[in-house]
Design a protein around this motif. Structure first.
Motif, PDB file in Angstrom:
ATOM      1  N   LEU A 132      97.495 -37.377 -36.213  1.00  0.00           N
ATOM      2  CA  LEU A 132      97.842 -36.595 -37.208  1.00  0.00           C
ATOM      3  C   LEU A 132      96.348 -35.939 -38.046  1.00  0.00           C
ATOM      4  N   LEU A 133      95.217 -36.755 -38.127  1.00  0.00           N
ATOM      5  CA  LEU A 133      93.933 -36.577 -38.342  1.00  0.00           C
ATOM      6  C   LEU A 133      93.302 -35.085 -38.182  1.00  0.00           C
ATOM      7  N   ALA A 134      93.552 -34.661 -37.371  1.00  0.00           N
ATOM      8  CA  ALA A 134      93.282 -34.046 -35.877  1.00  0.00           C
ATOM      9  C   ALA A 134      94.119 -32.335 -36.612  1.00  0.00           C
ATOM     10  N   PHE A 135      95.472 -33.133 -37.065  1.00  0.00           N
ATOM     11  CA  PHE A 135      96.593 -32.380 -37.173  1.00  0.00           C
ATOM     12  C   PHE A 135      95.897 -31.178 -38.743  1.00  0.00           C
ATOM     13  N   ALA A 136      95.502 -32.354 -39.711  1.00  0.00           N
ATOM     14  CA  ALA A 136      95.432 -31.973 -41.290  1.00  0.00           C
ATOM     15  C   ALA A 136      94.362 -31.566 -41.169  1.00  0.00           C
ATOM     16  N   ARG A 137      92.897 -31.048 -40.141  1.00  0.00           N
ATOM     17  CA  ARG A 137      91.902 -30.354 -39.671  1.00  0.00           C
ATOM     18  C   ARG A 137      92.349 -29.527 -39.418  1.00  0.00           C
ATOM     19  N   ALA A 138      93.581 -28.911 -38.774  1.00  0.00           N
ATOM     20  CA  ALA A 138      93.495 -27.853 -38.434  1.00  0.00           C
ATOM     21  C   ALA A 138      94.015 -27.082 -39.455  1.00  0.00           C
ATOM     22  N   PHE A 139      95.561 -27.712 -40.254  1.00  0.00           N
ATOM     23  CA  PHE A 139      96.371 -26.850 -41.601  1.00  0.00           C
ATOM     24  C   PHE A 139      95.007 -26.489 -42.472  1.00  0.00           C
ATOM     25  N   LEU A 140      93.728 -27.153 -42.710  1.00  0.00           N
ATOM     26  CA  LEU A 140      93.002 -26.690 -43.452  1.00  0.00           C
ATOM     27  C   LEU A 140      91.993 -25.144 -43.136  1.00  0.00           C
ATOM     28  N   THR A 141      92.141 -25.129 -41.540  1.00  0.00           N
ATOM     29  CA  THR A 141      91.222 -24.105 -41.321  1.00  0.00           C
ATOM     30  C   THR A 141      92.519 -23.117 -41.090  1.00  0.00           C
ATOM     31  N   ASP A 142      93.716 -22.909 -40.814  1.00  0.00           N
ATOM     32  CA  ASP A 142      95.327 -22.266 -41.548  1.00  0.00           C
ATOM     33  C   ASP A 142      94.301 -21.040 -40.261  1.00  0.00           C
ATOM     34  N   PRO A 143      94.443 -21.423 -39.063  1.00  0.00           N
ATOM     35  CA  PRO A 143      93.799 -20.304 -37.704  1.00  0.00           C
ATOM     36  C   PRO A 143      95.118 -19.778 -37.586  1.00  0.00           C
ATOM     37  N   GLY A 144      94.778 -18.434 -36.815  1.00  0.00           N
ATOM     38  CA  GLY A 144      95.496 -17.258 -36.683  1.00  0.00           C
ATOM     39  C   GLY A 144      96.279 -18.337 -34.722  1.00  0.00           C
ATOM     40  N   LEU A 145      95.122 -18.256 -34.704  1.00  0.00           N
ATOM     41  CA  LEU A 145      95.975 -19.029 -32.907  1.00  0.00           C
ATOM     42  C   LEU A 145      95.404 -20.263 -33.128  1.00  0.00           C
ATOM     43  N   VAL A 146      96.399 -20.682 -32.256  1.00  0.00           N
ATOM     44  CA  VAL A 146      96.473 -22.435 -31.974  1.00  0.00           C
ATOM     45  C   VAL A 146      96.227 -22.884 -30.407  1.00  0.00           C
ATOM     46  N   VAL A 147      95.370 -23.077 -29.660  1.00  0.00           N
ATOM     47  CA  VAL A 147      95.859 -24.325 -28.804  1.00  0.00           C
ATOM     48  C   VAL A 147      95.909 -25.586 -28.661  1.00  0.00           C
ATOM     49  N   LEU A 148      97.814 -26.439 -28.314  1.00  0.00           N
ATOM     50  CA  LEU A 148      97.282 -27.901 -28.445  1.00  0.00           C
ATOM     51  C   LEU A 148      97.586 -27.807 -26.410  1.00  0.00           C
ATOM     52  N   ASP A 149      96.021 -29.136 -26.922  1.00  0.00           N
ATOM     53  CA  ASP A 149      95.841 -29.498 -25.627  1.00  0.00           C
ATOM     54  C   ASP A 149      97.151 -30.945 -25.298  1.00  0.00           C
ATOM     55  N   GLU A 150      98.215 -30.440 -25.243  1.00  0.00           N
ATOM     56  CA  GLU A 150      98.935 -32.252 -24.891  1.00  0.00           C
ATOM     57  C   GLU A 150      98.149 -33.145 -25.727  1.00  0.00           C
ATOM     58  N   ALA A 151      98.620 -32.614 -27.123  1.00  0.00           N
ATOM     59  CA  ALA A 151      98.442 -33.186 -28.609  1.00  0.00           C
ATOM     60  C   ALA A 151      99.175 -34.419 -29.091  1.00  0.00           C
ATOM     61  N   SER A 152     100.893 -34.926 -28.134  1.00  0.00           N
ATOM     62  CA  SER A 152     101.094 -35.546 -28.091  1.00  0.00           C
ATOM     63  C   SER A 152     101.176 -36.549 -27.688  1.00  0.00           C
ATOM     64  N   SER A 153     100.269 -36.435 -26.217  1.00  0.00           N
ATOM     65  CA  SER A 153     100.627 -37.592 -25.615  1.00  0.00           C
ATOM     66  C   SER A 153      99.964 -38.828 -26.183  1.00  0.00           C
ATOM     67  N   ARG A 154     100.024 -40.582 -25.171  1.00  0.00           N
ATOM     68  CA  ARG A 154     100.151 -41.588 -24.973  1.00  0.00           C
ATOM     69  C   ARG A 154      99.947 -41.896 -26.593  1.00  0.00           C
ATOM     70  N   LEU A 155     101.437 -41.335 -26.844  1.00  0.00           N
ATOM     71  CA  LEU A 155     101.317 -42.355 -28.500  1.00  0.00           C
ATOM     72  C   LEU A 155     103.258 -42.304 -28.277  1.00  0.00           C
TER      73      LEU A 155
END
Length: 228
Positions: A132-155
């Protein structure tokens, strides 16, 4: 020996693409080319119609963000872990993005709030909190393009629901590429590309491929027991 061949993918602004294929098929290589970690030896990768080789890498990384299942945390404050040691971000904005991804209560529980120092490699932080901290970093960047590499696995399931909610928020109004090892995580995408041995062997709208019983994607869904 070329790693990728016959790859032709197009995404309109705001669309999402799911990349499916076995380990080693080339999914992550495609994502790394979008981030310009690799440049093509043939062909071109364009963002907004511009050849990435003609762009400034720092500028590109402000427009494109990747979130993976392996999160790097530092022996530093929560603030520095969120901003990657960049100054100038108001604390109110940091609290806002933490609340946005479901870490508001976690922040309130920390002894020194944003000044709380995390252990080396994120010791003392659960896998779900790190993600979730990694997602918070992404929100701070406010990118136009997001790449998610199986970001919800192993939880665990409860944390995975939080991650899924964060993904929905992050992709709203943005273009997205989702690399999937679990087909259930692709229910939200607009397009599907099946990658095999560095080639795109099937490409189309998700709903059309899912409805076509002869498509590779449909057969994969059936084999995995995933609802269409």
């Amino acid at each position: 020996e070329p790693v990728l061949r016959d790859v032709d993918l197009r995404l309109a602004p705001g669309e999402t693409l799911g990349l499916v294929g076995r380990t080693g098929s080339g999914k992550t290589t495609i994502a790394r080319m979008v981030l310009r970690l690799y440049d093509p030896t043939e062909g071109v990768v364009r963002l907004g119609g511009v050849d990435l080789r003609d762009t400034d890498v720092a500028s590109l990384h402000r427009r494109v963000c990747i979130v993976t299942q392996d999160v790097q945390l530092f022996a530093a404050s929560v603030r520095d872990n969120l901003t990657i040691f960049r100054g100038g971000v108001p604390d109110e904005r940091l609290r806002e993005v933490l609340a946005q991804v479901g870490l508001g209560t976690w922040l309130d529980s920390l002894p020194d709030g944003l000044d709380t120092v995390l252990g080396a490699q994120g010791s003392g932080v659960s896998a779900g909190e790190a993600q979730l901290l990694a997602f918070a970093r992404a929100f701070l960047t406010d990118p136009g393009l997001v790449v998610l590499d199986e970001a919800s696995s192993r939880l665990d399931p409860a944390t995975e629901l939080q991650i899924e909610a964060a993904i929905d928020q992050l992709l709203t109004g943005r273009t997205g590429i989702l690399i999937a090892h679990r087909l259930s995580s692709l229910s939200r995408v607009d397009q599907i590309a099946v990658i095999d041995d560095g080639r795109v062997v099937e490409y189309g709208r998700r709903e059309e491929l899912a409805a076509d019983q002869d498509s590779r994607f449909s057969r994969l869904l059936s084999a995995a027991g995933v609802s269409r």
